[in-house]
Design an enzyme around this catalytic site. Sequence first.
Site, mmCIF file in Angstrom:
data_model
loop_
_atom_site.group_PDB
_atom_site.id
_atom_site.type_symbol
_atom_site.label_atom_id
_atom_site.label_comp_id
_atom_site.label_asym_id
_atom_site.label_seq_id
_atom_site.Cartn_x
_atom_site.Cartn_y
_atom_site.Cartn_z
ATOM 1 C CG HIS A 230 12.136 116.748 1.487
ATOM 2 N ND1 HIS A 230 11.955 116.693 0.118
ATOM 3 C CD2 HIS A 230 12.610 118.002 1.749
ATOM 4 C CE1 HIS A 230 12.318 117.851 -0.421
ATOM 5 N NE2 HIS A 230 12.703 118.658 0.550
ATOM 6 C CG PHE B 47 6.089 125.419 6.959
ATOM 7 C CD1 PHE B 47 5.394 124.682 7.922
ATOM 8 C CD2 PHE B 47 6.628 124.732 5.890
ATOM 9 C CE1 PHE B 47 5.249 123.308 7.819
ATOM 10 C CE2 PHE B 47 6.498 123.339 5.769
ATOM 11 C CZ PHE B 47 5.802 122.640 6.737
ATOM 12 C CE LYS C 17 5.504 128.400 3.033
ATOM 13 N NZ LYS C 17 6.431 127.311 2.723
ATOM 14 C CD GLU D 21 1.833 124.358 7.156
ATOM 15 O OE1 GLU D 21 1.910 124.858 6.020
ATOM 16 O OE2 GLU D 21 1.573 123.151 7.361
ATOM 17 C CG HIS E 9 10.474 122.837 6.769
ATOM 18 N ND1 HIS E 9 10.250 123.284 5.482
ATOM 19 C CD2 HIS E 9 11.680 122.231 6.741
ATOM 20 C CE1 HIS E 9 11.270 122.954 4.718
ATOM 21 N NE2 HIS E 9 12.162 122.319 5.459
ATOM 22 C CG ASN F 219 18.239 119.028 3.219
ATOM 23 O OD1 ASN F 219 17.798 118.231 2.398
ATOM 24 N ND2 ASN F 219 18.000 120.316 3.142
ATOM 25 N N GLY G 194 3.028 119.168 2.433
ATOM 26 C CA GLY G 194 2.675 119.648 1.109
ATOM 27 C C GLY G 194 3.137 121.086 0.968
ATOM 28 C CB SER G 195 2.606 123.781 -1.218
ATOM 29 O OG SER G 195 1.327 123.509 -1.773
#
Length: 402
Positions: free
Chosen positions: A331, A168, A401, A170, A184, A276, A308-309
């Site tokens: 993470h 995403f 997204k 933001e 991200h 990762n 978060g989401s």
Amino acid sequence: MPVKIELNSGEKNKDMPVKIFTDDIDHAAINQLKNIAKLPIIHRHIAAMPDVHMGIGATVGAVIPTHKAIIPAAVGVDIGCGMNALRLSLKASQLPDNLKPVREAIERAVPVGAACHKQVSVRSQACAGLQAGIDQLFERHPTLLKMLKNPQQTWATQMGTLGSGNHFVELCVDDCGDVWVMLHSGSRGIGNAIGRYFIQQAKRDMEGHMHHLPDKDLAYFSEGSDHFAAYVGAVDWAQEYARINRQEMMALVLRAIAPLLPRFEITQEAINCHHNYVQQEHHFGADVFVTRKGAISARAGELGIIPGSMGTRSYIVRGKGSAESFCSCSHGAGRKMSRAKAKQRFSRADLEQQTRGVECRKDKGVIDEIPGAYKDIDQVMAHQSDLVEVVHTLKQLVCVKG
């Protein structure tokens, strides 16, 4: 309050201990962690972060220290996936009431999903420096050429792109009213191909020993083996690619939103952290390879990002250097249900309700990323108060997204 569960801690158990920094974990993830703990290459113990959940190859949220060996499937195929954040000189009060044009400008500037730039998008000197590494990689491993469409251009045209899934971009506001840009993403198609290629190579290298493994996906390269050095070089390249990809994408985002906002400057240095990845570190008296599969480094004083989401909070944190976690923390919030289950469980109306106040897509294509599919980020943060301290709390205003 911090929570910690210990597995395999009995003196008669030959498997390495597993220290889990939460009580919110399913049996499938516990079984995966137990399997990893059976490997003879594990150093001291395995740590599982509060966002832990079952993954492919290895458990998401796992921190895996290994002696003179690396498990390619634990690093995974989204090599170097991670976060980038910048604080701007803008206050929330300076933003326009209608943020849809801002979202649309970002979507025009940054290809999402499987899309890439129409032309080779190598703009910075850092991007150009990747060319020699990829040429050597293709020369040494020609099979990689067959795993990519137009391989010599794929890595370059995907530079500065978002990808799909939970990736995403933001626009956020923190607890002081300051505006942040956060994103991200990882190493895109080239990282995926590198990951898949070496996971298969590890399985081939261990064909004669697979019966000793609790799970065939835990095949590993040992130092001195045919492909160990090649994998280390390839994964280092992919991790650097991921870092630069986020850097390039951030530049595209800032350029896209600048005409729509009051003049701004960057007021805090970017935080660009993998979650990762694998790297060499020193823990409990030994130099080991530490694989963080869905975890970030949280050394004392080190800044990190825990998102978060789509409809909840995210956090800029400072590490406390916890030895038991191998100086790590979560993470993100961590999924509590699969994408398929989320699509069955939730509707578009649920998505609209759970992302109220956020300028984002609210169609069926992103229902699998609905906040209800994730763990409670506040509980995740409470469980790791021994690992990090919160520096800033961010709330999404715009979310693009993949």
